[in-house]
Every structure is written in structure tokens, then in C-alpha cells.
Design a protein around this motif. Structure first.
Motif, PDB file in Angstrom:
ATOM      1  N   UNK A  72       0.804  -1.218   0.000  1.00  0.00           N
ATOM      2  CA  UNK A  72       0.000   0.000   0.000  1.00  0.00           C
ATOM      3  C   UNK A  72       0.841   1.275   0.000  1.00  0.00           C
ATOM      4  N   UNK A  73       2.015   1.182   0.546  1.00  0.00           N
ATOM      5  CA  UNK A  73       2.791   2.394   0.777  1.00  0.00           C
ATOM      6  C   UNK A  73       4.197   2.261   0.214  1.00  0.00           C
ATOM      7  N   UNK A  74       4.701   3.368  -0.287  1.00  0.00           N
ATOM      8  CA  UNK A  74       6.071   3.409  -0.797  1.00  0.00           C
ATOM      9  C   UNK A  74       6.893   4.412   0.005  1.00  0.00           C
ATOM     10  N   UNK A  75       6.533   4.589   1.277  1.00  0.00           N
ATOM     11  CA  UNK A  75       7.187   5.583   2.127  1.00  0.00           C
ATOM     12  C   UNK A  75       8.533   5.091   2.667  1.00  0.00           C
TER      13      UNK A  75
ATOM     14  N   UNK B  78       5.315  -4.676   8.337  1.00  0.00           N
ATOM     15  CA  UNK B  78       5.009  -6.042   8.799  1.00  0.00           C
ATOM     16  C   UNK B  78       3.666  -6.506   8.245  1.00  0.00           C
ATOM     17  N   UNK B  79       2.706  -5.602   8.168  1.00  0.00           N
ATOM     18  CA  UNK B  79       1.380  -5.930   7.611  1.00  0.00           C
ATOM     19  C   UNK B  79       1.515  -6.370   6.156  1.00  0.00           C
TER      20      UNK B  79
ATOM     21  N   UNK C 158       0.828 -10.117   4.565  1.00  0.00           N
ATOM     22  CA  UNK C 158      -0.113 -10.236   3.446  1.00  0.00           C
ATOM     23  C   UNK C 158       0.528 -10.968   2.260  1.00  0.00           C
ATOM     24  N   UNK C 159       1.742 -10.596   1.916  1.00  0.00           N
ATOM     25  CA  UNK C 159       2.433 -11.238   0.785  1.00  0.00           C
ATOM     26  C   UNK C 159       2.669 -12.716   1.073  1.00  0.00           C
TER      27      UNK C 159
END
Length: 109
Positions: free
Chosen positions: A65-68, A74-75, A79-80
Motif C-alpha cells: 500500500x505504501x512506498x514511504x 510487517x502488515x 499479506x504477501x
């Protein structure tokens, strides 16, 4: 699209089995058999890479979800891992079911 990947895999497997049956029944030179076996190996490798690329793309799209940051949260990691595990279990079950169906065809009874 996922169905197309599974369908391609099944078609490649069916084609390989068909060609191996032909190689056993048709008179082919050793050179022709080697060329056909090499072609089948190449097709199977392409199919494997296509399937792998699709699952990586699917799990990445669904989970990241994020590229920060430079690493996964960890989430995202959980998920992956779940996504890949689900794919592997599904693939194993689909392969098992396909083998059962192949075994129960009239030519195997």
C-alpha cells in the motif's frame, strides 16, 4: 486473467503429454525427439515464468500500500506471505484434481 494463466498451464501440460504420447507411437529420429523435447522444455519454462510473474504482480498489487519506506511493513509482509501460501495451496490442489481427472479418463481405466 488468473484463469488464463491456469488455462495456459493446463494447455501446456496437456500439449506436453500429447507430444510425449506421439513420440512413443510415431517413428521419430533421435534428433527429432531431442528437438521436440527441447521445445517442450522451453514451453514449460516460459509457462512457469509467466505464472510466477503473475503471482508476484497479484500479491504485490493486493498487499503493498505504501512506498514511504525502503522495506515492507510487517502488515505488507504478512499479506504477501499469505497470498503466496494461498496460491501454492491452490496450485497443489488444482494439480491434484487435474491428475485425478486424467487418471479417471476412459484411456486409463
Amino acid at each position: 486473467q488468473r484463469q488464463n494463466g491456469q488455462s495456459l498451464s493446463r494447455r501446456t501440460s496437456d500439449f506436453r503429454n500429447f507430444c510425449e504420447d506421439i513420440m512413443g507411437e510415431v517413428s521419430m529420429s533421435a534428433e527429432e525427439q531431442t528437438a521436440l523435447a527441447n521445445l517442450l522444455d522451453e514451453m514449460q519454462m516460459k509457462d512457469t515464468l509467466t505464472t510466477f510473474n503473475r503471482i508476484v504482480e497479484r500479491c504485490f498489487t493486493d498487499c503493498v500500500d505504501s512506498f514511504m519506506g525502503k522495506s515492507l511493513s510487517s502488515k505488507e509482509g504478512v499479506c504477501i506471505n499469505k497470498c503466496f501460501e494461498k496460491f501454492m495451496k491452490y496450485s497443489a490442489r488444482a494439480g491434484q484434481r487435474f491428475a485425478e481427472l486424467q487418471f479417471n479418463t476412459p484411456s486409463h481405466q
